[in-house]
Design an enzyme around this catalytic site. Structure first.
Site, PDB file in Angstrom:
ATOM      1  N   ASP A  72       0.346  39.451   3.439  1.00 54.18           N
ATOM      2  CA  ASP A  72       0.287  37.993   3.531  1.00 54.18           C
ATOM      3  C   ASP A  72      -0.302  37.451   2.235  1.00 54.18           C
ATOM      4  O   ASP A  72      -1.372  37.885   1.794  1.00 54.18           O
ATOM      5  CB  ASP A  72      -0.577  37.554   4.721  1.00 54.18           C
ATOM      6  CG  ASP A  72       0.139  37.728   6.056  1.00 54.18           C
ATOM      7  OD1 ASP A  72       1.266  38.253   6.054  1.00 54.18           O
ATOM      8  OD2 ASP A  72      -0.443  37.349   7.091  1.00 54.18           O
ATOM      9  N   HIS A 221      -3.833  41.809   3.212  1.00 53.30           N
ATOM     10  CA  HIS A 221      -3.871  40.607   2.390  1.00 53.30           C
ATOM     11  C   HIS A 221      -4.029  41.013   0.923  1.00 53.30           C
ATOM     12  O   HIS A 221      -4.861  41.862   0.595  1.00 53.30           O
ATOM     13  CB  HIS A 221      -5.014  39.689   2.820  1.00 53.30           C
ATOM     14  CG  HIS A 221      -4.762  38.985   4.114  1.00 53.30           C
ATOM     15  ND1 HIS A 221      -4.993  39.581   5.336  1.00 53.30           N
ATOM     16  CD2 HIS A 221      -4.283  37.731   4.377  1.00 53.30           C
ATOM     17  CE1 HIS A 221      -4.677  38.728   6.301  1.00 53.30           C
ATOM     18  NE2 HIS A 221      -4.244  37.603   5.749  1.00 53.30           N
TER      19      HIS A 221
END
Length: 260
Positions: A72, A221
């Site tokens: 992400d 992430h």
């Protein structure tokens, strides 16, 4: 007088029911699950059938030793190039779920993702909570980001969607499904989005390895230096344990294309 009191009571009862009974399709969920460990997939409870009802998925085949890397990207901290270098060196496919902010600020990295053979997914143009947005706002938000992705890359379609902050409800699942998006959740994740927290690569490595299981969709992430430093170790160790790396397109193919 009794008639008036009766009508007042009925009115209050109806108001109470109306206020408390939020339509099921509008109830907001924050995605989560009960971890199982020992290479067992987590228990998603009622989330699993709800996601599947609208043609989304959260893992691949639990009987196949294959895992799927997803990242992400909301903003850049300088680690994505390193991650892309490692993926290229190790010949591992990945999916990057991007926000509009990221695409605007990092067009060259976005181009490289696609040029290196990775998939870009929609993570909401404005990182909206779709459970609180109108249908028209959702459609506009999705379209705006898709157009940005297509502007900077040769990826002509954006098929996969991941809700911002993992917040969803039946309404948001239904809308995105109707528009042709596949909602992609995950079964391996940990708190790794605080860019100011550095616990060392071993921390990220251990978090993934203790949760991993056949079919796992791994969420990382890219703002985390720990993740960037751990990635090469993770890939090598997972392969050592007999895992292969697949693309989430493989899951879609296996799920919806019948074998003849």
């Amino acid at each position: 007088m009794k008639k008036v009191l009766f009508l007042v009571l009925i009115s209050l009862l109806c108001t109470s029911i109306s206020a408390s009974a939020t339509p099921a399709h509008q109830e907001t969920y924050g995605y989560g699950y009960k971890k199982q460990y020992n290479e067992q997939p987590p228990d998603l409870g009622f989330y699993a059938p709800l996601i599947e009802k609208y043609n989304g998925f959260y893992m691949g085949d639990p009987n196949e030793k294959k895992v799927y890397l997803t990242f992400d990207n909301g903003y850049e901290q300088g680690y994505t190039s390193t991650i892309l270098d490692i993926l290229k060196e190790k010949k591992v496919p990945a999916t990057f779920f991007l926000t509009g902010h990221y695409v605007n600020d990092e067009p060259e990295l976005v181009k490289r993702m696609v040029n290196d053979g990775h998939i870009i997914g929609n993570h909401s143009n404005k990182h909206l909570d779709y459970t609180k947005a109108s249908e028209s706002d959702i459609k506009q938000d999705l379209k705006a980001l898709d157009e940005k992705i297509k502007k900077y890359t040769n990826q002509d379609t954006v098929q996969f969607f991941r809700p911002a902050e993992g917040r969803f409800n039946e309404k948001s699942l239904a809308i995105t499904d109707e528009l042709g998006y596949v909602n992609v959740f995950w079964t391996v994740a940990f708190v790794d989005w605080h860019s100011d927290r550095k616990n060392g690569w071993k921390y990220a490595f251990d978090e993934v390895m203790e949760q991993v299981h056949p079919g796992a969709i791994i969420l990382l992430h890219t703002v985390s230096q720990d993740n960037a430093d751990a990635l090469s170790h993770l890939i090598d160790e997972l392969r050592k344990r007999g895992y292969e790396f697949g693309s989430i397109e493989d899951i879609l193919w296996d799920k919806y294309v019948p074998l003849y």
